[in-house]
Design a protein around this motif. Structure first.
Motif, short mmCIF file in Angstrom:
data_model
loop_
_atom_site.label_atom_id
_atom_site.label_comp_id
_atom_site.label_asym_id
_atom_site.label_seq_id
_atom_site.Cartn_x
_atom_site.Cartn_y
_atom_site.Cartn_z
N GLN A 168 0.90 -1.25 -0.06
CA GLN A 168 0.10 0.05 0.18
C GLN A 168 0.93 1.28 -0.11
OE1 GLN A 168 -2.32 0.95 3.72
NE2 GLN A 168 -0.68 -0.27 4.96
N VAL A 191 8.95 -1.30 4.71
CA VAL A 191 8.80 0.03 4.51
C VAL A 191 9.85 0.99 3.62
CG1 VAL A 191 8.17 2.44 5.29
CG2 VAL A 191 7.81 0.13 6.90
N TYR A 244 1.74 10.22 5.80
CA TYR A 244 1.17 10.83 6.85
C TYR A 244 1.53 12.19 6.98
CZ TYR A 244 1.32 5.99 8.70
OH TYR A 244 1.14 4.68 9.29
N ASP A 255 1.83 -6.14 14.08
CA ASP A 255 1.57 -6.51 12.78
C ASP A 255 1.20 -7.85 12.69
OD1 ASP A 255 2.42 -4.28 11.39
OD2 ASP A 255 4.01 -4.89 10.64
N THR A 315 4.48 0.50 1.85
CA THR A 315 4.55 -0.61 3.00
C THR A 315 4.04 -1.64 2.63
OG1 THR A 315 2.96 0.04 4.18
CG2 THR A 315 4.64 1.60 4.41
N TRP A 374 3.90 -6.33 3.41
CA TRP A 374 4.51 -7.64 3.92
C TRP A 374 4.91 -8.77 3.03
CZ3 TRP A 374 0.51 -4.69 5.72
CH2 TRP A 374 0.73 -4.13 6.95
N ARG A 385 4.84 12.73 4.80
CA ARG A 385 5.83 11.50 4.99
C ARG A 385 5.13 10.48 4.05
NH1 ARG A 385 5.67 6.02 7.46
NH2 ARG A 385 7.42 5.91 8.97
N HIS A 427 6.17 -2.12 17.43
CA HIS A 427 6.39 -0.70 16.74
C HIS A 427 5.37 0.00 16.36
CE1 HIS A 427 4.85 -3.41 13.44
NE2 HIS A 427 4.74 -2.19 12.68
N LEU A 471 9.52 5.73 12.42
CA LEU A 471 8.98 4.43 12.81
C LEU A 471 9.88 4.00 13.98
CD1 LEU A 471 7.98 1.35 12.14
CD2 LEU A 471 9.66 1.16 10.37
N LEU A 503 0.32 6.10 13.74
CA LEU A 503 0.01 4.51 13.65
C LEU A 503 0.36 4.29 15.03
CD1 LEU A 503 -0.77 1.85 12.64
CD2 LEU A 503 1.03 2.09 11.39
N VAL A 545 4.22 4.26 14.30
CA VAL A 545 4.76 5.33 13.57
C VAL A 545 4.48 6.74 14.44
CG1 VAL A 545 4.27 6.82 11.49
CG2 VAL A 545 4.30 4.40 11.30
N HIS A 552 1.77 -1.45 17.73
CA HIS A 552 1.07 -2.71 17.36
C HIS A 552 2.24 -3.71 16.96
CE1 HIS A 552 1.89 -0.56 13.68
NE2 HIS A 552 1.64 -1.67 12.92
#
Ligand SMILES: O=C(O)CCC(=O)C(=O)O
Ligand SMILES: [Fe+2]
Length: 237
Positions: free
Chosen positions: A143, A170, A147, A158, A231, A233, A227, A214, A185, A153, A216, A156
Motif C-alpha cells: 500500500q 517500508v 502521513y 503486525d 509499505t 509484508w 511522509r 512498533h 518508525l 499509527l 509510527v 502494534h
C-alpha cells in the motif's frame, strides 16, 4: 524488464548478517536513484489518496468517498477517531491500497501497478529471502501511505495470522524531513524505551521480522511536509 531496479551496489550477504542479529534493518539507497525518483514523484503528484483509520475494525475510505463527505461529517469522523485513540488502538493516515487497486483493476495509478510487479519480481523476492534468511517468502503485498500533520499509527505488532506475514517492509520516499516533525518508525524495548527509530528518508528500506512491537510516531501539527512510503509484508502464502 522491470521499470525499476535495486541499487546494484548493495551487498545482500553482508546485510543479511546484520539483519540476522537484530531482526530489523534500515538500508539507505535501496533502489537505483532513477527508480526512487520516479516513485517519489508519483506519490507526490499522482495518487488519489484515501483515508485509513480504525473503529474497532480497519476502515478505509477511497478518495472519491472522502470528497463526497460533508465537512461536518468529516469533523465527526475525526473526533470519533481521536476519542478512540485516547484509550484504544488507532491510526490515521492517507492510503492508496496498491494490491486492492491492482486486483480490482482501478487503473488510477499505473506506475504503482508496476511497483507491485517489481516487489513481486524475482530480483526483489530473491533479495528479500537472502536478506531475511527466510526462503519461504513467495510474494509481497503493498500500500502507498502518506502521513501529514496530526496523523499517526499507534503501537502494534503486525501479527495477523491469516495473512501469512514473514517480514514487514517500508520503502521510504520522503525528501528532506525535519526530525522535529515526528513520523519515526520506532521500536520499543521491554520497558517501553525506544530501542531504535528510523527517520523518514528518501530511498531507504526498513525491514523487520513480524511480530515485533512498533509504531509510527505522531506527525506534529506544525509539520510542513508529508511522509511518503510504500509499505507491506512479504508472505509465505
Ligand atoms: O510506515 C511505517 O513506517 C510503518 C507502517 C506500519 O507499521 C504498518 O503499516 O503496519
Ligand atoms: Fe506495522
Amino acid at each position: 524488464m522491470s521499470d525499476f531496479s535495486l541499487n546494484s551496489q548493495l551487498n545482500v550477504d553482508d546485510l543479511a548478517k546484520e539483519y540476522a542479529s537484530k531482526r530489523r534493518l534500515h538500508i539507505p539507497n535501496i533502489l537505483s536513484e532513477v527508480s526512487a525518483n520516479k516513485i517519489a514523484t508519483c506519490l507526490e503528484t499522482q495518487v488519489p489518496w484515501g483515508f485509513a483509520y480504525n473503529n474497532g475494525e480497519s476502515q478505509f475510505l477511497r478518495a472519491e468517498e472522502m470528497q463526497k463527505m460533508s465537512a461536518p461529517d468529516q469533523q465527526k469522523l475525526l473526533k470519533e477517531l481521536y476519542d478512540r485513540a485516547r484509550t484504544g488502538f488507532q491510526y490515521a493516515y492517507n492510503c492508496y491500497p496498491i494490491l486492492d487497486a491492482y486486483m480490482n483493476g482501478w487503473g488510477q495509478v499505473p506506475l504503482l501497478d508496476r511497483v507491485l510487479e517489481f516487489i513481486n519480481s524475482e530480483e526483489v523476492l530473491a533479495f528479500m529471502r537472502t536478506l531475511t534468511g527466510r526462503p519461504e517468502i513467495i510474494k509481497g503485498d503493498a500500500q502507498a501511505t502518506r502521513y501529514g500533520p496530526g496523523q499517526f499509527l499507534k503501537f502494534h505488532t503486525d501479527n495477523v495470522t491469516e495473512e501469512f506475514r514473514v517480514a514487514a517492509f517500508v520503502l521510504n520516499f520522503t525528501r528532506d524531513w525535519d526530525p522535529d516533525f515526528g513520523g519515526y518508525l520506532q521500536f520499543y524495548d521491554k520497558d517501553w524505551d525506544i530501542e531504535e527509530a528510523f527517520l523518514p528518508r528518501f530511498n531507504a528500506l526498513n525491514i523487520f521480522t513480524v511480530p515485533q512491537n512498533h509504531a509510527v510516531s505522531y506527525v506534529a501539527n506544525y509539520a510542513t511536509k508529508q511522509r511518503y512510503a510504500i509499505t507491506g509484508w512479504f508472505r509465505y502464502k
